[in-house]
Design an enzyme around this catalytic site. Structure first.
Site, PDB file in Angstrom:
ATOM      1  N   GLU A   1       0.920  -1.224   0.171  1.00  0.00           N
ATOM      2  CA  GLU A   1      -0.093   0.069   0.014  1.00  0.00           C
ATOM      3  C   GLU A   1       0.799   1.314   0.087  1.00  0.00           C
ATOM      4  O   GLU A   1       0.399   2.163  -0.458  1.00  0.00           O
ATOM      5  CB  GLU A   1      -0.917   0.042   1.300  1.00  0.00           C
ATOM      6  CG  GLU A   1      -2.071  -1.159   1.235  1.00  0.00           C
ATOM      7  CD  GLU A   1      -3.180  -1.097   0.215  1.00  0.00           C
ATOM      8  OE1 GLU A   1      -3.145   0.095  -0.457  1.00  0.00           O
ATOM      9  OE2 GLU A   1      -4.011  -1.762   0.353  1.00  0.00           O
TER      10      GLU A   1
ATOM     11  N   GLU B   1     -15.542  10.460   0.273  1.00  0.00           N
ATOM     12  CA  GLU B   1     -15.543   9.721  -1.051  1.00  0.00           C
ATOM     13  C   GLU B   1     -16.678   9.974  -1.740  1.00  0.00           C
ATOM     14  O   GLU B   1     -17.295   9.266  -2.270  1.00  0.00           O
ATOM     15  CB  GLU B   1     -15.303   8.227  -0.897  1.00  0.00           C
ATOM     16  CG  GLU B   1     -14.728   7.591  -1.955  1.00  0.00           C
ATOM     17  CD  GLU B   1     -14.390   6.014  -1.946  1.00  0.00           C
ATOM     18  OE1 GLU B   1     -14.159   5.698  -0.746  1.00  0.00           O
ATOM     19  OE2 GLU B   1     -14.038   5.317  -3.148  1.00  0.00           O
TER      20      GLU B   1
ATOM     21  N   HIS C   1      -6.832  -1.979  -7.098  1.00  0.00           N
ATOM     22  CA  HIS C   1      -7.530  -2.938  -6.382  1.00  0.00           C
ATOM     23  C   HIS C   1      -8.768  -3.390  -7.038  1.00  0.00           C
ATOM     24  O   HIS C   1      -9.299  -4.325  -6.510  1.00  0.00           O
ATOM     25  CB  HIS C   1      -8.113  -1.751  -5.363  1.00  0.00           C
ATOM     26  CG  HIS C   1      -7.320  -1.540  -3.961  1.00  0.00           C
ATOM     27  ND1 HIS C   1      -5.857  -1.206  -4.241  1.00  0.00           N
ATOM     28  CD2 HIS C   1      -7.401  -1.788  -2.831  1.00  0.00           C
ATOM     29  CE1 HIS C   1      -5.381  -1.201  -2.745  1.00  0.00           C
ATOM     30  NE2 HIS C   1      -6.134  -1.475  -2.191  1.00  0.00           N
TER      31      HIS C   1
HETATM   32 MG    MG Z   1      -6.292  -1.813   0.184  1.00  0.00          MG
END
Ligand code: MG
Ligand code: NAD
Length: 387
Positions: free
Chosen positions: A198, A255, A269
């Site tokens: 990440e 978001e 992802h």
């Molecule tokens: Mg992640």
């Protein structure tokens, strides 16, 4: 040299990063030995000299005694609930057990909930904190690299349901985050590498200097370097990745931006979720490992669509491997079908007019959202990958 480095890191003063949001702001404190100093660090932000700790059995054995001792030394009363380790604890039954334990302990509106553990504990405890009495103060003490660089910053909390991951949840920002990089010393090597994926992702999305720094220091962060892990570089990696995430989150708290906001954090992802779904979340493939493969696939897709240099994917693959991560499905002990992977993505993303939304990139640190990726391009890439 590892012991000397650890001793030196213990003397490096903690670093502080301020996360500024529209209605609140909090510090992420990063450094070795913070759990043992938690009482003094938390006292100024706790509304009451009383806390309720949520942790898992593995972390309780390794790190709870130091936390309890430091809280007691500061006169902070603490009660604890321990959940089983693993993703299985992010479910309604366990949520009920945790909230019942809080209510049975007689928590008050000013009693802070402390999450001591990885992302599982952080998400579960955070959602419990958001729900009990419509919201208790919350503190994150992340103990995995993944939770230190990703899940403890940003305020997302929640649990899984039979219909999918993280489908019940709330935004609930912590009062403070204590990222004790000393806790990383007990983390299994695979978990360390998984969290590192990440960090690489953050650099690739929007911080080219961070990515180049990763290429220089990755193996010393994951412990795959000949000299092992370097605690000081680990602390710097956590700081840089948190700073990146804090900037993205500060710009798009909930978001809500259709592109360029938090959505960019999903680089790699869409592929990763499809691989994880195919593996049935049985623990054989860690999220960060799926992300590592997903990053390389996202770069290959970007090259295929003409957005970036085809040399970027192999460069990043080599780096991920040097940090102990898989970079292709060929490195896993199972085969995948291109059709079933694409089927997962279509379900996930509600394909429109035969086109899928992906985070793509024009180069290192230049990710963007492309909502019109032809299904055939994804299919051709995955056929090549799995063929
Ligand atoms: Mg992640
Ligand atoms: P995890 O919490 O399951 O921890 C991984 C394993 O390491 C567990 O077995 C745990 O007991 C053990 N462990 C934790 N700290 C340790 C230590 N210091 N030493 C030894 N063992 C230790 O997994 P994770 O990777 O930290 O988090 C994954 C979860 O985070 C997922 O549920 C994911 O959905 C969530 N997540 C949330 C966000 C968010 O924004 N809220 C972001 C990313 C991921």
């Amino acid at each position: 040299t590892r012991r000397v480095a650890a001793a030196l890191a213990a003397h490096t003063p903690p670093r502080r990063l301020r996360v500024t949001l529209s209605h609140t702001a909090y510090d992420v404190v990063i450094g070795a030995g913070l759990i043992a100093r938690a009482g003094a660090l938390l006292a100024p932000v706790l509304p009451q000299k009383r806390v309720f700790i949520v942790t898992d059995a593995t972390v309780a054995r390794l790190h709870l005694p130091a936390l309890l001792e430091s809280l007691a030394a500061t006169g902070i009363g603490a009660e604890t609930v321990v959940v089983p380790p693993g993703e299985g604890s992010k479910r309604l039954a366990e949520f009920g057990r945790v909230t019942d334990a809080m209510l049975a302990a007689g928590v008050e509106r000013r009693t802070a909930v402390i999450a001591l553990g990885g992302g599982v504990v952080g998400d579960l405890a955070g959602y419990a904190a958001a729900s009990v009495m419509r919201g208790l103060p919350f503190v994150q003490i992340p103990t995995t690299l993944l939770s230190q660089v990703d899940s403890s910053v940003g305020g997302k909390t929640g649990i899984n349901t039979a219909y999918g991951k993280n489908l019940l949840g709330a935004f609930h920002q912590p009062r403070i985050v204590l990222a004790d990089t000393g806790a990383l010393a007990t983390l299994p090597p695979r978990e360390l590498s998984a969290g590192y994926a990440e960090i690489v992702k953050a650099g690739l999305i929007g911080d080219a200097a961070l990515y180049r720094w990763c290429e220089q220091h990755g193996p010393a962060i994951t412990g795959t370097a000949p000299g092992g892990a370097d605690p000081d570089l680990q602390a710097e990696a956590v700081l840089r990745a948190c700073a990146f995430k804090a900037a993205v989150v500060g710009d798009d708290e909930r978001e809500e931006k259709p592109s360029d906001g938090r959505a960019l954090l999903n680089l790699g992802h869409t592929f990763a979720h499809a691989l994880e779904a195919e593996c049935g979340y049985d623990g054989s493939l860690l999220h960060g490992e799926a992300v590592a493969i997903g990053l390389v696939l996202a770069l290959r897709l970007s090259a295929r669509l003409g957005f970036c240099d085809p040399g970027l994917a192999p460069r990043v693959a080599a780096h991920l491997e040097s940090a102990g991560l898989p970079s292709s499905t060929g490195m896993l002990n199972r085969r995948f079908q291109a059709e079933s992977l694409v089927a997962h993505m279509q379900r996930d993303k509600k394909m429109r007019d035969g086109r899928l939304a992906f985070v793509a990139t024009r180069g290192i640190g230049a990710a963007f959202t492309d909502r019109a990726v032809p299904r055939e391009a994804v299919m051709a890439l995955l056929a090549e990958e799995t063929g």
